[in-house]
Design an enzyme around this catalytic site. Structure first.
Site, mmCIF file in Angstrom:
data_model
loop_
_atom_site.group_PDB
_atom_site.id
_atom_site.type_symbol
_atom_site.label_atom_id
_atom_site.label_comp_id
_atom_site.label_asym_id
_atom_site.label_seq_id
_atom_site.Cartn_x
_atom_site.Cartn_y
_atom_site.Cartn_z
ATOM 1 N N SER A 91 31.865 24.911 34.309
ATOM 2 C CA SER A 91 32.171 23.472 34.269
ATOM 3 C C SER A 91 32.946 23.144 35.538
ATOM 4 C CB SER A 91 33.051 23.193 33.042
ATOM 5 O OG SER A 91 33.668 21.922 33.134
ATOM 6 N N TYR A 98 40.172 24.767 27.018
ATOM 7 C CA TYR A 98 38.872 24.652 27.701
ATOM 8 C C TYR A 98 39.012 25.009 29.176
ATOM 9 C CZ TYR A 98 34.303 22.530 28.897
ATOM 10 O OH TYR A 98 33.015 22.298 29.338
HETATM 11 P P1 NAD Z 1 26.325 21.048 22.888
HETATM 12 O O1 NAD Z 1 27.356 20.790 21.855
HETATM 13 O O2 NAD Z 1 25.110 20.158 22.962
HETATM 14 O O3 NAD Z 1 25.842 22.570 22.810
HETATM 15 C C1 NAD Z 1 26.709 23.618 22.473
HETATM 16 C C2 NAD Z 1 25.909 24.740 21.865
HETATM 17 O O4 NAD Z 1 26.799 25.807 21.522
HETATM 18 C C3 NAD Z 1 25.189 24.338 20.582
HETATM 19 O O5 NAD Z 1 23.922 24.965 20.536
HETATM 20 C C4 NAD Z 1 26.097 24.923 19.491
HETATM 21 O O6 NAD Z 1 25.437 25.190 18.269
HETATM 22 C C5 NAD Z 1 26.549 26.191 20.182
HETATM 23 N N1 NAD Z 1 27.727 26.794 19.578
HETATM 24 C C6 NAD Z 1 28.931 26.225 19.305
HETATM 25 N N2 NAD Z 1 29.743 27.119 18.701
HETATM 26 C C7 NAD Z 1 29.049 28.285 18.619
HETATM 27 C C8 NAD Z 1 29.337 29.584 18.101
HETATM 28 N N3 NAD Z 1 30.524 29.881 17.548
HETATM 29 N N4 NAD Z 1 28.376 30.532 18.171
HETATM 30 C C9 NAD Z 1 27.154 30.257 18.712
HETATM 31 N N5 NAD Z 1 26.832 29.042 19.217
HETATM 32 C C10 NAD Z 1 27.761 28.077 19.171
HETATM 33 O O7 NAD Z 1 27.111 20.999 24.283
HETATM 34 P P2 NAD Z 1 26.616 20.995 25.803
HETATM 35 O O8 NAD Z 1 27.214 19.782 26.396
HETATM 36 O O9 NAD Z 1 25.172 21.257 25.938
HETATM 37 O O10 NAD Z 1 27.461 22.253 26.342
HETATM 38 C C11 NAD Z 1 26.889 23.493 26.693
HETATM 39 C C12 NAD Z 1 27.794 24.198 27.693
HETATM 40 O O11 NAD Z 1 27.929 23.391 28.853
HETATM 41 C C13 NAD Z 1 29.217 24.450 27.174
HETATM 42 O O12 NAD Z 1 29.661 25.718 27.624
HETATM 43 C C14 NAD Z 1 30.011 23.345 27.848
HETATM 44 O O13 NAD Z 1 31.355 23.703 28.023
HETATM 45 C C15 NAD Z 1 29.289 23.238 29.171
HETATM 46 N N6 NAD Z 1 29.487 21.969 29.879
HETATM 47 C C16 NAD Z 1 29.117 20.783 29.300
HETATM 48 C C17 NAD Z 1 29.319 19.593 30.013
HETATM 49 C C18 NAD Z 1 28.943 18.239 29.453
HETATM 50 O O14 NAD Z 1 29.370 17.226 30.027
HETATM 51 N N7 NAD Z 1 28.163 18.150 28.407
HETATM 52 C C19 NAD Z 1 29.919 19.649 31.273
HETATM 53 C C20 NAD Z 1 30.272 20.890 31.820
HETATM 54 C C21 NAD Z 1 30.046 22.036 31.105
#
Ligand code: NAD
Length: 260
Positions: A142, A155
């Protein structure tokens, strides 16, 4: 590009992980999807990936807070497909709170899912990559792996930890044709982000456009969300031969956020 290879993508039942899983399947990889959610919806995605891309796709419900379930997920992938060629550590959650009120169990959960799970997957998957003499490890970090924001202590700490883990493992396997990189997105348009909008509109008496521009994208100079497909395209590029010299990096995809 990834025919006869296998990709394990943690947290791939929605958002960024699902887009990466589909993009890897589009390149011919067999896929292990992982994450939580409605069983029927997950099965629909799993079978959809198989029929759309003509690859094998299996679902692992391994909980990324549980080291034994993580080890079993990788062992099952090894057994089913021979080895894990591409490992995408993507599962992640967020909790926003001042540190003196931060629930201890939330801290532990975020460190487990957003940081320690990657240690466990890498530890289990690396022997297979070494055996095959090729591998790609891609960590969804991130912008918060590089800079901080208030009230996101767990985080930000976990994502900074991912930066250190990425660099360390990259050095350990640098001569074995295995690359290890982190993608560092700013705000990405996912269901998670979209869901925050109605409440924020109410709480701040703002329009949807104001919430997007002045709250969510306050730190993002382009004032545009990163898309899941852009992140997936970067993950695909990292799997290519052209990217074989890219290792140990933090690849910012943040509309200029961390340039400030
Ligand atoms: P999301 O909530 O759509 O996806 C998260 C995924 O992680 C889901 O499939 C969920 O079921 C899974 N998950 C959660 N807890 C879990 C566990 N204990 N065991 C197994 N799976 C688990 O979120 P996203 O926005 O797609 O985020 C994905 C990654 O990208 C994360 O690491 C997040 O920190 C990172 N990220 C997101 C953004 C954003 O703006 N959306 C920005 C930077 C980084």
């Amino acid at each position: 590009m990834l025919a006869n290879k296998t990709a394990v993508v943690t947290g791939s039942t929605s958002g960024i992980g699902l887009a990466i899983a589909k993009a890897m399947a589009g390149e011919g990889a067999n896929i292990v999807i992982n994450g939580f959610g409605d069983a029927n919806a997950i099965e629909k995605e799993r079978s959809g990936i198989e029929s759309e891309y003509g690859v094998k796709c299996v679902y692992s419900g391994a909980d990324m807070t549980k080291p034994d379930e993580i080890a079993a997920m990788i062992a099952d992938a090894d057994k089913e497909f021979g080895a894990v060629d591409v490992l995408v550590n993507n599962a992640g959650i967020q909790h926003v709170s001042p540190i003196d009120e931060f629930p201890i169990e939330k801290w532990d959960q975020i460190i487990a899912i957003n940081l320690s799970s990657s240690f466990h997957t890498i530890r289990a998957a690396l022997p297979g990559m070494k055996r095959k003499g090729w591998g790609r490890i891609i960590n969804t970090a991130s912008a918060h792996a590089l800079v901080a924001s208030p009230f996101k202590s767990a985080y930000v700490a976990a994502k900074h930890g991912i930066a250190g883990l990425t660099k360390t493992v990259a050095l350990e396997v640098a001569q074995q044709k295995i690359t290890v990189n982190a993608i560092c997105p700013g705000y990405v348009w996912t269901p998670l982000v979209e869901a925050q909008i109605p409440d924020t509109m109410k709480a701040r008496n703002m329009t949807e456009e104001q919430v997007k521009r002045d709250v969510l994208l306050a730190a993002q100079p382009t004032k545009e969300f990163v898309t899941v497909d852009q992140v997936a395209a970067m993950a695909i590029f990292l799997c290519s031969d052209a990217a074989s010299s890219i290792t140990g990096t933090m690849l910012q995809m943040d509309g200029g956020w961390t340039a400030q």
